[in-house]
Write an enzyme that holds these catalytic residues in place. Structure first.
Site, PDB file in Angstrom:
ATOM      1  N   ARG A   1      -8.012   3.839  13.311  1.00 57.00           N
ATOM      2  CA  ARG A   1      -6.589   3.916  13.300  1.00 57.00           C
ATOM      3  C   ARG A   1      -6.088   4.285  11.743  1.00 57.00           C
ATOM      4  NH1 ARG A   1      -3.992  -0.917  16.623  1.00 57.00           N
ATOM      5  NH2 ARG A   1      -6.206  -1.678  17.145  1.00 57.00           N
TER       6      ARG A   1
ATOM      7  N   GLU B   1      -9.093 -10.809  -5.954  1.00 50.59           N
ATOM      8  CA  GLU B   1      -7.735  -9.940  -6.348  1.00 50.59           C
ATOM      9  C   GLU B   1      -6.699 -10.998  -6.782  1.00 50.59           C
ATOM     10  OE1 GLU B   1      -7.678  -5.717  -4.123  1.00 50.59           O
ATOM     11  OE2 GLU B   1      -6.647  -7.516  -3.233  1.00 50.59           O
TER      12      GLU B   1
ATOM     13  N   ASP C   1       0.778  -1.196  -0.103  1.00 52.11           N
ATOM     14  CA  ASP C   1      -0.063  -0.007  -0.121  1.00 52.11           C
ATOM     15  C   ASP C   1       0.873   1.293   0.101  1.00 52.11           C
ATOM     16  OD1 ASP C   1      -2.451  -1.422  -0.186  1.00 52.11           O
ATOM     17  OD2 ASP C   1      -2.697  -1.129   2.045  1.00 52.11           O
TER      18      ASP C   1
ATOM     19  N   ASP D   1     -11.870  -5.640   4.933  1.00 48.90           N
ATOM     20  CA  ASP D   1     -10.829  -6.525   5.343  1.00 48.90           C
ATOM     21  C   ASP D   1     -10.941  -6.979   6.558  1.00 48.90           C
ATOM     22  OD1 ASP D   1     -10.310  -6.594   2.373  1.00 48.90           O
ATOM     23  OD2 ASP D   1      -8.297  -5.336   2.899  1.00 48.90           O
TER      24      ASP D   1
ATOM     25  N   GLY E   1     -24.718  -0.411   8.406  1.00 45.50           N
ATOM     26  CA  GLY E   1     -24.560  -1.707   9.166  1.00 45.50           C
ATOM     27  C   GLY E   1     -24.016  -2.739   8.353  1.00 45.50           C
TER      28      GLY E   1
ATOM     29  N   LYS F   1      -6.132  -7.393  -0.248  1.00 49.34           N
ATOM     30  CA  LYS F   1      -7.260  -7.873   0.484  1.00 49.34           C
ATOM     31  C   LYS F   1      -6.901  -9.314   1.375  1.00 49.34           C
ATOM     32  CE  LYS F   1     -11.063  -5.103  -1.991  1.00 49.34           C
ATOM     33  NZ  LYS F   1     -11.036  -4.512  -0.832  1.00 49.34           N
TER      34      LYS F   1
END
Length: 312
Positions: free
Chosen positions: A290, A145, A17, A257, A230, A44
């Site tokens: 985070r 992926e 990433d 994920d 939700g 993923k």
């Protein structure tokens, strides 16, 4: 805390990433200035394996990287996490995959471009090397992926061995009817569910309609993540919509994920679909508090604490 539950195999992608944060997301043709940049492990498959591992599941990840510095990011990270690296295959020609991620600071929304690289080149040889692992697992978690010929082959192997197959249908794509019939659980978000079913999801009733279409196609159980609405789950006996949990979101990258990792952890511990739905909901909610993807995945202590707060 390590689980004493069933064995989970995650067969999927690893990419590095490359994440930049900006005040506003650019529109086509626009350049915007960013505030921070971070490079770290992603993809993923990898993210979901890390999430399940931190949540306490017995997880083995199967993925593929290139012979480059990005590939070392994977092995270094997994070794630090205490994860098995035996099934991290190395491609002799293809580069390690990467994801170009832009996060808008004010809203935590993101835009992502994924280049699969090596994990889009899973070969017959790679699959045969992992066949015994797949056949001996209790739960197989997949995403979309990796190259689809490999994906379908892995599903065939697991189905023949009686392994519970969970497919997170992301990135969004259609799947053939003969594949859907072999799946025990699918976990699309609302956009992915619409592509699979043709049902536009704007509320819980729409989610139920989409789930019914998927079950008519042969999927045994359905979970649909619905963002601000939700998350929804349905099997042959009942269905349920659980509300989004209220948290201070910093970065929504990897939330799906995290959900899938927490969800399969709970399944591996013998929890029913609807309890597992709640564990997924909690894990996903904690992850957005985070920055980053894999680094943002919560540990079991945090999951249990938050679960007790919101569900008792």
């Amino acid at each position: 805390m390590k689980s004493v539950g069933k064995k989970v195999v995650v067969f999927g992608s690893f990419v590095v990433d490359l994440t930049g944060r900006t005040r506003t997301l650019p529109v086509p043709g626009q350049t915007v200035m960013g505030s921070t940049f971070v490079m770290g492990p992603g993809g993923k498959g990898s993210n979901q394996a890390v999430a399940a591992h931190r949540a306490g599941a017995d997880v083995t990840l199967v993925t593929k990287v290139g012979k480059d510095v990005f590939g070392k990011v994977a092995t270094d990270f997994y070794e630090k996490e205490g994860m098995n690296t035996e099934y991290i295959f190395v491609d002799e020609e293809k580069e390690t995959g990467c994801a170009l991620i832009t996060v808008e600071e004010g809203t935590a929304q993101n835009e992502i471009v994924v280049i699969s690289g090596a994990c889009g080149n899973i070969t017959e040889e790679d699959i045969e090397k992992s066949r015994a692992l797949i056949e001996s697992s209790d739960i197989l978690l997949l995403q979309l992926e990796i190259n689809f010929d490999a994906l379908y082959k892995v599903i065939d192997i697991a189905h023949a061995a009686g392994v519970t197959i969970v497919v997170n249908t992301a990135p969004a794509a259609e799947l053939p009817a003969e594949i859907l019939k072999k799946l025990d659980i699918v976990t699309p978000n609302e956009t992915e569910a619409q592509i699979l079913t043709g049902v536009k999801i704007e509320n819980g009733d729409d989610a139920k309609k989409a789930a019914e279409v998927l079950m008519e196609k042969g999927v045994k159980q359905v979970v649909i993540t619905l963002g601000s609405m939700g998350a929804f789950a349905m099997n042959n006996e009942k269905y349920e919509l659980v509300e989004r949990l209220s948290v201070d979101a910093i970065d929504t990258t990897g939330a799906g994920d995290a959900f899938n990792g927490g969800f399969v952890m709970a399944l591996a511990e013998g929890k029913d679909l609807f309890t597992a739905l709640r564990y997924g909901n909690v894990t996903g909610a904690l992850s957005v508090t985070r920055k980053g993807t894999a680094p943002s995945m919560p540990d079991r202590e945090a999951i249990d604490r938050f679960y007790a707060e919101v569900y008792g």
